[in-house]
Design a protein around this motif. Structure first.
Motif, mmCIF file in Angstrom:
data_model
loop_
_atom_site.group_PDB
_atom_site.id
_atom_site.type_symbol
_atom_site.label_atom_id
_atom_site.label_comp_id
_atom_site.label_asym_id
_atom_site.label_seq_id
_atom_site.Cartn_x
_atom_site.Cartn_y
_atom_site.Cartn_z
ATOM 1 N N ALA A 114 7.509 -3.072 3.393
ATOM 2 C CA ALA A 114 6.948 -1.910 4.078
ATOM 3 C C ALA A 114 6.142 -1.082 3.088
ATOM 4 C CB ALA A 114 8.044 -1.052 4.696
ATOM 5 N N VAL A 115 5.189 -0.359 3.641
ATOM 6 C CA VAL A 115 4.346 0.544 2.871
ATOM 7 C C VAL A 115 4.575 1.955 3.399
ATOM 8 C CG1 VAL A 115 1.956 1.188 2.352
ATOM 9 C CG2 VAL A 115 2.605 -1.227 2.482
ATOM 10 N N GLY A 116 4.724 2.886 2.497
ATOM 11 C CA GLY A 116 4.825 4.287 2.867
ATOM 12 C C GLY A 116 3.734 5.056 2.158
ATOM 13 N N ILE A 117 3.045 5.915 2.894
ATOM 14 C CA ILE A 117 1.974 6.721 2.311
ATOM 15 C C ILE A 117 2.204 8.179 2.676
ATOM 16 C CG2 ILE A 117 -0.513 7.174 2.264
ATOM 17 C CD1 ILE A 117 -1.026 4.272 2.643
ATOM 18 N N SER A 118 1.931 9.034 1.705
ATOM 19 C CA SER A 118 2.056 10.465 1.904
ATOM 20 C C SER A 118 0.916 11.173 1.184
ATOM 21 C CB SER A 118 3.400 10.949 1.345
ATOM 22 O OG SER A 118 3.543 12.331 1.515
ATOM 23 N N GLY A 119 0.455 12.261 1.764
ATOM 24 C CA GLY A 119 -0.566 13.061 1.106
ATOM 25 C C GLY A 119 -1.482 13.785 2.062
ATOM 26 N N ASP A 120 -1.800 13.166 3.186
ATOM 27 C CA ASP A 120 -2.673 13.794 4.170
ATOM 28 C C ASP A 120 -1.848 13.952 5.448
ATOM 29 O OD1 ASP A 120 -5.835 14.360 4.119
ATOM 30 O OD2 ASP A 120 -5.264 13.812 6.164
ATOM 31 N N THR A 121 -2.487 14.014 6.604
ATOM 32 C CA THR A 121 -1.702 14.058 7.839
ATOM 33 C C THR A 121 -0.980 12.719 7.995
ATOM 34 O OG1 THR A 121 -3.423 13.130 9.268
ATOM 35 C CG2 THR A 121 -3.434 15.540 8.929
ATOM 36 N N SER A 122 0.099 12.721 8.719
ATOM 37 C CA SER A 122 0.851 11.484 8.928
ATOM 38 C C SER A 122 -0.007 10.412 9.588
ATOM 39 C CB SER A 122 2.103 11.758 9.768
ATOM 40 O OG SER A 122 2.996 12.575 9.044
ATOM 41 N N ASP A 123 -0.840 10.809 10.543
ATOM 42 C CA ASP A 123 -1.711 9.835 11.208
ATOM 43 C C ASP A 123 -2.688 9.207 10.219
ATOM 44 O OD1 ASP A 123 -0.504 10.245 13.687
ATOM 45 O OD2 ASP A 123 -1.989 11.716 14.324
ATOM 46 N N ASN A 124 -3.278 10.022 9.351
ATOM 47 C CA ASN A 124 -4.204 9.486 8.351
ATOM 48 C C ASN A 124 -3.487 8.624 7.319
ATOM 49 O OD1 ASN A 124 -6.479 10.605 9.530
ATOM 50 N ND2 ASN A 124 -6.430 12.431 8.254
ATOM 51 N N ASP A 125 -2.277 9.034 6.934
ATOM 52 C CA ASP A 125 -1.477 8.212 6.021
ATOM 53 C C ASP A 125 -1.266 6.824 6.624
ATOM 54 O OD1 ASP A 125 -1.215 10.485 4.396
ATOM 55 O OD2 ASP A 125 0.856 10.881 5.026
ATOM 56 N N GLU A 126 -0.920 6.782 7.898
ATOM 57 C CA GLU A 126 -0.681 5.513 8.586
ATOM 58 C C GLU A 126 -1.952 4.656 8.629
ATOM 59 O OE1 GLU A 126 1.759 4.692 12.487
ATOM 60 O OE2 GLU A 126 -0.320 5.200 13.017
ATOM 61 N N ILE A 127 -3.091 5.260 8.926
ATOM 62 C CA ILE A 127 -4.363 4.524 8.964
ATOM 63 C C ILE A 127 -4.607 3.831 7.627
ATOM 64 C CG2 ILE A 127 -6.883 4.822 9.002
ATOM 65 C CD1 ILE A 127 -6.380 7.053 11.155
ATOM 66 N N CYS A 128 -4.364 4.546 6.537
ATOM 67 C CA CYS A 128 -4.586 3.966 5.203
ATOM 68 C C CYS A 128 -3.583 2.853 4.904
ATOM 69 C CB CYS A 128 -4.514 5.058 4.147
ATOM 70 S SG CYS A 128 -5.876 6.242 4.260
ATOM 71 N N GLY A 129 -2.350 3.015 5.343
ATOM 72 C CA GLY A 129 -1.351 1.971 5.143
ATOM 73 C C GLY A 129 -1.711 0.699 5.892
ATOM 74 N N ILE A 130 -2.118 0.846 7.130
ATOM 75 C CA ILE A 130 -2.513 -0.317 7.930
ATOM 76 C C ILE A 130 -3.719 -1.005 7.295
ATOM 77 C CG2 ILE A 130 -3.525 -0.999 10.150
ATOM 78 C CD1 ILE A 130 -1.641 1.159 11.424
ATOM 79 N N HIS A 131 -4.683 -0.217 6.853
ATOM 80 C CA HIS A 131 -5.865 -0.788 6.212
ATOM 81 C C HIS A 131 -5.472 -1.588 4.964
ATOM 82 C CE1 HIS A 131 -10.022 -1.185 4.934
ATOM 83 N NE2 HIS A 131 -9.603 -0.833 3.720
ATOM 84 N N GLY A 132 -4.603 -1.024 4.145
ATOM 85 C CA GLY A 132 -4.169 -1.710 2.930
ATOM 86 C C GLY A 132 -3.465 -3.018 3.205
ATOM 87 N N ILE A 133 -2.591 -3.008 4.184
ATOM 88 C CA ILE A 133 -1.846 -4.223 4.547
ATOM 89 C C ILE A 133 -2.781 -5.301 5.055
ATOM 90 C CG2 ILE A 133 -0.152 -5.147 6.197
ATOM 91 C CD1 ILE A 133 1.214 -2.284 5.963
ATOM 92 N N GLU A 134 -3.700 -4.924 5.931
ATOM 93 C CA GLU A 134 -4.661 -5.895 6.471
ATOM 94 C C GLU A 134 -5.583 -6.422 5.377
ATOM 95 O OE1 GLU A 134 -6.310 -3.804 9.843
ATOM 96 O OE2 GLU A 134 -4.570 -4.320 11.082
ATOM 97 N N ALA A 135 -5.944 -5.574 4.397
ATOM 98 C CA ALA A 135 -6.794 -6.016 3.298
ATOM 99 C C ALA A 135 -6.082 -7.062 2.439
ATOM 100 C CB ALA A 135 -7.192 -4.820 2.431
ATOM 101 N N ALA A 136 -4.760 -7.016 2.437
ATOM 102 C CA ALA A 136 -3.966 -8.004 1.684
ATOM 103 C C ALA A 136 -3.697 -9.266 2.502
ATOM 104 C CB ALA A 136 -2.661 -7.369 1.220
ATOM 105 N N GLY A 137 -4.249 -9.331 3.718
ATOM 106 C CA GLY A 137 -4.110 -10.519 4.545
ATOM 107 C C GLY A 137 -2.805 -10.625 5.299
ATOM 108 N N MET A 138 -2.144 -9.498 5.499
ATOM 109 C CA MET A 138 -0.873 -9.495 6.237
ATOM 110 C C MET A 138 -0.999 -8.641 7.485
ATOM 111 S SD MET A 138 1.749 -9.469 3.012
ATOM 112 C CE MET A 138 0.790 -8.356 2.002
ATOM 113 N N THR A 139 0.039 -8.629 8.294
ATOM 114 C CA THR A 139 0.043 -7.902 9.560
ATOM 115 C C THR A 139 0.814 -6.602 9.411
ATOM 116 O OG1 THR A 139 -0.071 -9.968 10.785
ATOM 117 C CG2 THR A 139 0.666 -8.033 12.002
ATOM 118 N N ALA A 140 0.251 -5.525 9.932
ATOM 119 C CA ALA A 140 0.850 -4.202 9.870
ATOM 120 C C ALA A 140 1.507 -3.826 11.192
ATOM 121 C CB ALA A 140 -0.211 -3.171 9.519
#
Length: 143
Positions: A114-140
């Motif tokens: 799992a990936v956890g991101i903190s720093g901006d709004t929770s929705d924006n944190d989630e967007i960045c986490g999903i993007h990172g996971i997909e960039a690594a070729g996995m499913t978020a």
């Protein structure tokens, strides 16, 4: 059970930071945990505040604990507060039940971390986490 590798974790973090920069977000902190809840990698942007490690890790830890992204946990907090109180208690207070904790699944749908991101709004944190996971070729799975 397989887990995220260090190389994959670093790819996730790099892509999440890039997405945050593209979106003009506040400084982000990113934690990547393996399927057993152990930290693989953590990085924080310059000027990220000091509790971001705990918040990011807590989002990812909560997702792993229930097998659903932390957006699901957030919904449970609203509709079943006693469930979240109990979950917080048995986890020793480690779970942060807001969006930004995203499960990572492999090609066959098994949870590998799992990936956890903190720093901006929770929705924006989630967007960045999903993007990172997909960039690594996995499913978020944000929940």
């Amino acid at each position: 059970m397989s887990n995220i590798t260090l190389a994959q974790a670093n790819t996730i973090i790099e892509a999440a930071f890039a997405k945050g920069a593209e979106m003009g977000l506040k400084p982000l902190s990113v934690a990547v945990l393996d399927s057993g809840g152990h930290l693989i990698a953590f990085q924080r942007s310059d000027n990220s505040s000091f509790l971001r490690h705990e918040i990011a890790s807590g989002k990812a830890y909560g997702a792993l604990a229930v097998g659903a992204g932390s957006r699901w946990l957030n919904a449970q907090a609203e509709t079943r507060p006693h469930f979240l109180e109990g979950l917080s208690s048995v986890s020793g207070g480690k779970i942060v039940a807001v969006p930004g904790g995203v499960l990572v699944k492999d090609k066959i749908g098994a949870i590998v971390g799992a990936v956890g991101i903190s720093g901006d709004t929770s929705d924006n944190d989630e967007i960045c986490g999903i993007h990172g996971i997909e960039a690594a070729g996995m499913t978020a799975d944000g929940g």
